[in-house]
Design a protein around this motif. Structure first.
Motif, PDB file in Angstrom:
ATOM      1  N   TRP A 144     -20.427  83.869 -61.389  1.00 29.69           N
ATOM      2  CA  TRP A 144     -20.867  85.256 -61.373  1.00 29.69           C
ATOM      3  C   TRP A 144     -21.374  85.641 -59.985  1.00 29.69           C
ATOM      4  CZ3 TRP A 144     -18.971  87.117 -65.615  1.00 29.69           C
ATOM      5  CH2 TRP A 144     -18.792  86.262 -66.703  1.00 29.69           C
ATOM      6  N   SER A 145     -21.035  86.845 -59.545  1.00 31.59           N
ATOM      7  CA  SER A 145     -21.345  87.281 -58.178  1.00 31.59           C
ATOM      8  C   SER A 145     -22.794  87.700 -57.985  1.00 31.59           C
ATOM      9  CB  SER A 145     -20.467  88.463 -57.787  1.00 31.59           C
ATOM     10  OG  SER A 145     -19.118  88.144 -57.909  1.00 31.59           O
ATOM     11  N   MET A 146     -23.428  88.173 -59.056  1.00 34.33           N
ATOM     12  CA  MET A 146     -24.803  88.681 -58.926  1.00 34.33           C
ATOM     13  C   MET A 146     -25.464  88.742 -60.290  1.00 34.33           C
ATOM     14  SD  MET A 146     -23.860  92.661 -58.140  1.00 34.33           S
ATOM     15  CE  MET A 146     -22.419  92.262 -57.177  1.00 34.33           C
ATOM     16  N   GLY A 147     -26.744  89.088 -60.259  1.00 36.72           N
ATOM     17  CA  GLY A 147     -27.494  89.135 -61.511  1.00 36.72           C
ATOM     18  C   GLY A 147     -28.326  87.880 -61.669  1.00 36.72           C
ATOM     19  N   ASN A 148     -29.184  87.848 -62.707  1.00 38.56           N
ATOM     20  CA  ASN A 148     -30.090  86.699 -62.847  1.00 38.56           C
ATOM     21  C   ASN A 148     -29.406  85.438 -63.376  1.00 38.56           C
ATOM     22  OD1 ASN A 148     -30.041  87.143 -65.655  1.00 38.56           O
ATOM     23  ND2 ASN A 148     -31.975  88.300 -65.633  1.00 38.56           N
ATOM     24  N   LEU A 149     -28.096  85.518 -63.672  1.00 36.64           N
ATOM     25  CA  LEU A 149     -27.326  84.326 -64.041  1.00 36.64           C
ATOM     26  C   LEU A 149     -26.264  84.042 -62.969  1.00 36.64           C
ATOM     27  CD1 LEU A 149     -26.723  84.980 -67.877  1.00 36.64           C
ATOM     28  CD2 LEU A 149     -28.480  83.528 -66.827  1.00 36.64           C
ATOM     29  N   VAL A 150     -26.526  84.501 -61.730  1.00 37.28           N
ATOM     30  CA  VAL A 150     -25.554  84.374 -60.639  1.00 37.28           C
ATOM     31  C   VAL A 150     -25.098  82.918 -60.481  1.00 37.28           C
ATOM     32  CG1 VAL A 150     -27.337  84.054 -58.855  1.00 37.28           C
ATOM     33  CG2 VAL A 150     -25.113  85.042 -58.229  1.00 37.28           C
ATOM     34  N   GLY A 151     -23.829  82.761 -60.108  1.00 38.66           N
ATOM     35  CA  GLY A 151     -23.294  81.427 -59.862  1.00 38.66           C
ATOM     36  C   GLY A 151     -22.496  80.893 -61.034  1.00 38.66           C
ATOM     37  N   HIS A 152     -22.428  79.564 -61.114  1.00 36.85           N
ATOM     38  CA  HIS A 152     -21.638  78.910 -62.166  1.00 36.85           C
ATOM     39  C   HIS A 152     -22.445  78.749 -63.446  1.00 36.85           C
ATOM     40  CE1 HIS A 152     -17.734  77.843 -60.560  1.00 36.85           C
ATOM     41  NE2 HIS A 152     -18.292  77.548 -59.402  1.00 36.85           N
ATOM     42  N   THR A 153     -22.966  79.824 -63.974  1.00 36.29           N
ATOM     43  CA  THR A 153     -23.694  79.719 -65.236  1.00 36.29           C
ATOM     44  C   THR A 153     -22.683  79.527 -66.356  1.00 36.29           C
ATOM     45  OG1 THR A 153     -25.394  81.165 -64.357  1.00 36.29           O
ATOM     46  CG2 THR A 153     -25.352  80.865 -66.743  1.00 36.29           C
ATOM     47  N   ASN A 154     -22.886  78.464 -67.110  1.00 34.57           N
ATOM     48  CA  ASN A 154     -21.926  78.076 -68.142  1.00 34.57           C
ATOM     49  C   ASN A 154     -22.116  78.913 -69.405  1.00 34.57           C
ATOM     50  OD1 ASN A 154     -20.284  76.831 -69.944  1.00 34.57           O
ATOM     51  ND2 ASN A 154     -21.313  74.833 -69.856  1.00 34.57           N
ATOM     52  N   LEU A 155     -21.371  79.989 -69.512  1.00 36.76           N
ATOM     53  CA  LEU A 155     -21.530  80.863 -70.682  1.00 36.76           C
ATOM     54  C   LEU A 155     -20.432  80.662 -71.728  1.00 36.76           C
ATOM     55  CD1 LEU A 155     -22.605  84.187 -68.909  1.00 36.76           C
ATOM     56  CD2 LEU A 155     -24.065  82.475 -70.000  1.00 36.76           C
ATOM     57  N   GLY A 156     -19.346  80.008 -71.346  1.00 41.22           N
ATOM     58  CA  GLY A 156     -18.253  79.824 -72.310  1.00 41.22           C
ATOM     59  C   GLY A 156     -17.706  81.162 -72.767  1.00 41.22           C
ATOM     60  N   ASN A 157     -17.541  81.293 -74.078  1.00 39.00           N
ATOM     61  CA  ASN A 157     -17.013  82.556 -74.600  1.00 39.00           C
ATOM     62  C   ASN A 157     -18.061  83.662 -74.576  1.00 39.00           C
ATOM     63  OD1 ASN A 157     -14.479  81.520 -75.286  1.00 39.00           O
ATOM     64  ND2 ASN A 157     -15.157  80.903 -77.329  1.00 39.00           N
ATOM     65  N   ALA A 158     -17.614  84.862 -74.262  1.00 43.61           N
ATOM     66  CA  ALA A 158     -18.418  86.072 -74.429  1.00 43.61           C
ATOM     67  C   ALA A 158     -17.659  86.956 -75.411  1.00 43.61           C
ATOM     68  CB  ALA A 158     -18.613  86.760 -73.088  1.00 43.61           C
ATOM     69  N   LEU A 159     -18.206  88.130 -75.689  1.00 42.45           N
ATOM     70  CA  LEU A 159     -17.557  89.036 -76.638  1.00 42.45           C
ATOM     71  C   LEU A 159     -17.216  90.352 -75.941  1.00 42.45           C
ATOM     72  CD1 LEU A 159     -16.801  88.964 -79.702  1.00 42.45           C
ATOM     73  CD2 LEU A 159     -18.874  90.310 -80.105  1.00 42.45           C
ATOM     74  N   ILE A 160     -15.975  90.797 -76.104  1.00 45.33           N
ATOM     75  CA  ILE A 160     -15.540  92.055 -75.490  1.00 45.33           C
ATOM     76  C   ILE A 160     -14.980  93.007 -76.550  1.00 45.33           C
ATOM     77  CG2 ILE A 160     -14.992  91.011 -73.250  1.00 45.33           C
ATOM     78  CD1 ILE A 160     -11.989  91.122 -74.087  1.00 45.33           C
ATOM     79  N   LEU A 161     -14.882  94.265 -76.142  1.00 46.85           N
ATOM     80  CA  LEU A 161     -14.167  95.261 -76.942  1.00 46.85           C
ATOM     81  C   LEU A 161     -12.740  95.282 -76.385  1.00 46.85           C
ATOM     82  CD1 LEU A 161     -14.497  97.506 -79.106  1.00 46.85           C
ATOM     83  CD2 LEU A 161     -14.947  99.083 -77.214  1.00 46.85           C
ATOM     84  N   GLN A 162     -11.791  94.859 -77.211  1.00 48.10           N
ATOM     85  CA  GLN A 162     -10.428  94.627 -76.723  1.00 48.10           C
ATOM     86  C   GLN A 162      -9.689  95.926 -76.400  1.00 48.10           C
ATOM     87  OE1 GLN A 162      -8.902  92.170 -75.636  1.00 48.10           O
ATOM     88  NE2 GLN A 162      -6.709  92.430 -75.967  1.00 48.10           N
ATOM     89  N   GLU A 163      -9.027  95.927 -75.218  1.00 50.21           N
ATOM     90  CA  GLU A 163      -8.364  97.128 -74.701  1.00 50.21           C
ATOM     91  C   GLU A 163      -6.913  97.275 -75.158  1.00 50.21           C
ATOM     92  OE1 GLU A 163      -8.910  99.155 -70.490  1.00 50.21           O
ATOM     93  OE2 GLU A 163      -7.676  97.371 -70.282  1.00 50.21           O
ATOM     94  N   ASN A 164      -6.253  96.161 -75.460  1.00 48.97           N
ATOM     95  CA  ASN A 164      -4.833  96.236 -75.859  1.00 48.97           C
ATOM     96  C   ASN A 164      -4.622  95.451 -77.147  1.00 48.97           C
ATOM     97  OD1 ASN A 164      -3.874  93.376 -75.357  1.00 48.97           O
ATOM     98  ND2 ASN A 164      -4.728  93.875 -73.338  1.00 48.97           N
ATOM     99  N   ASN A 165      -3.450  95.651 -77.750  1.00 44.39           N
ATOM    100  CA  ASN A 165      -3.207  94.963 -79.022  1.00 44.39           C
ATOM    101  C   ASN A 165      -1.988  94.037 -78.962  1.00 44.39           C
ATOM    102  OD1 ASN A 165      -1.312  96.950 -78.908  1.00 44.39           O
ATOM    103  ND2 ASN A 165      -1.721  97.835 -80.930  1.00 44.39           N
ATOM    104  N   TYR A 166      -1.722  93.490 -77.783  1.00 41.19           N
ATOM    105  CA  TYR A 166      -0.617  92.528 -77.662  1.00 41.19           C
ATOM    106  C   TYR A 166      -0.862  91.303 -78.544  1.00 41.19           C
ATOM    107  CZ  TYR A 166       0.623  95.078 -73.381  1.00 41.19           C
ATOM    108  OH  TYR A 166       0.972  96.050 -72.477  1.00 41.19           O
ATOM    109  N   GLY A 167       0.064  91.060 -79.461  1.00 42.12           N
ATOM    110  CA  GLY A 167       0.054  89.814 -80.233  1.00 42.12           C
ATOM    111  C   GLY A 167      -1.160  89.607 -81.108  1.00 42.12           C
ATOM    112  N   ILE A 168      -1.712  90.682 -81.673  1.00 41.55           N
ATOM    113  CA  ILE A 168      -2.929  90.524 -82.481  1.00 41.55           C
ATOM    114  C   ILE A 168      -2.629  90.133 -83.932  1.00 41.55           C
ATOM    115  CG2 ILE A 168      -4.321  92.132 -81.104  1.00 41.55           C
ATOM    116  CD1 ILE A 168      -3.808  94.226 -83.341  1.00 41.55           C
TER     117      ILE A 168
END
Ligand SMILES: [Ca+2]
Ligand SMILES: [Ca+2]
Ligand SMILES: [Ca+2]
Ligand SMILES: [Ca+2]
Length: 245
Positions: A82-106
């Motif tokens: 991560w470029s900035m913020g209080n978790l800057v660097g190689h903070t190991n977050l694994g999966n996050a959750l997003i609101l999906q923009e496309n429906n390819y192969g859902i």
């Protein structure tokens, strides 16, 4: 259901609730999901939560897991380090959750090209908990500008809005929830510490709706179960005593 069976399930519930400590913080880190997996009821058994979403710009409303360890994804702003913020660097977050923009192969339940919705505002992702909570913390990833991507967290109890937390408040030096370590920007990662129901002047909430102002992700949802859950401990003891008779 017979009266005996109902009594037994109440006992079982009370004992299960009693195994958690009063200071328990429950964390949803989206681990164990596949990159692109559409998230709805998978965490019901483990975390007592159902997740749904609304995308203002599409005919589909999908909350999707995004593996931040990957490279070469459709949105490298969601890749660590991560470029900035209080978790800057190689903070190991694994999966996050997003609101999906496309429906390819859902069709198979896994979006083939995970990418977060970039329209402003994008939509919302909602967490409906089985039990009342008295605190919440979370990570905000890639929120570029608090003003351009105005985002907030709405908390509900029994269907009524009880609190609204503007993400601008974390970077506004005059706000109660100001946190000087929070820095928004492209490819940023920030952890918001637990905000208690007391801080907000509410009893608790059972639903948390993240309103997403633009392309971003959320992660590491930490919640505090309401103390009321633990009052059942006494009930559990009563059940055991009655069964022994
Ligand atoms: Ca995570
Ligand atoms: Ca697929
Ligand atoms: Ca995107
Ligand atoms: Ca970005």
């Amino acid at each position: 259901m017979s009266t005996t069976m109902r009594a037994l399930s109440v006992c079982a519930l009370a004992v299960a609730a009693g195994t958690a400590g009063a200071d328990t913080i429950e964390t949803i880190d989206f681990g164990g999901l596949v990159h692109g997996e559409i998230v709805s009821t998978q965490l019901q058994g483990s975390h007592g939560v159902t997740i749904d979403a609304r995308n203002y710009s599409r005919s589909f409303d999908l909350a999707v897991a995004f593996d931040t360890h990957r490279t070469g994804t459709r949105d490298d702003d969601l890749e660590d380090p991560w470029s900035m913020g209080n978790l800057v660097g190689h903070t190991n977050l694994g999966n996050a959750l997003i609101l999906q923009e496309n429906n390819y192969g859902i069709g198979d339940g896994v979006a083939d090209r995970p990418d977060d919705e970039g329209s402003r505002p994008a939509g919302w992702i909602r967490f409906s908990f089985d039990e009342v909570k008295t605190g919440i913390g979370f990570d905000i990833l890639d929120l570029e500008s608090a003003t351009a991507e105005a985002s907030s967290l709405k908390l509900y109890l029994d269907g009524s809005l009880v609190a609204s937390i503007d993400f601008m408040d974390f970077v506004d030096a005059g706000a109660d929830l100001y946190d000087p370590t929070v820095v928004y920007g492209n490819n940023s990662a920030n952890r918001i510490g637990i905000i208690s129901a007391d801080d907000l002047g509410i009893e608790g909430f059972d639903t948390a709706k993240f309103k997403l102002g633009g392309s971003m992700a959320i992660d590491t949802i930490k919640t505090v179960p309401a103390p009321g859950t633990f009052a059942l401990l006494g009930l559990g003891g009563a059940c055991v005593a009655r069964r022994r008779r």
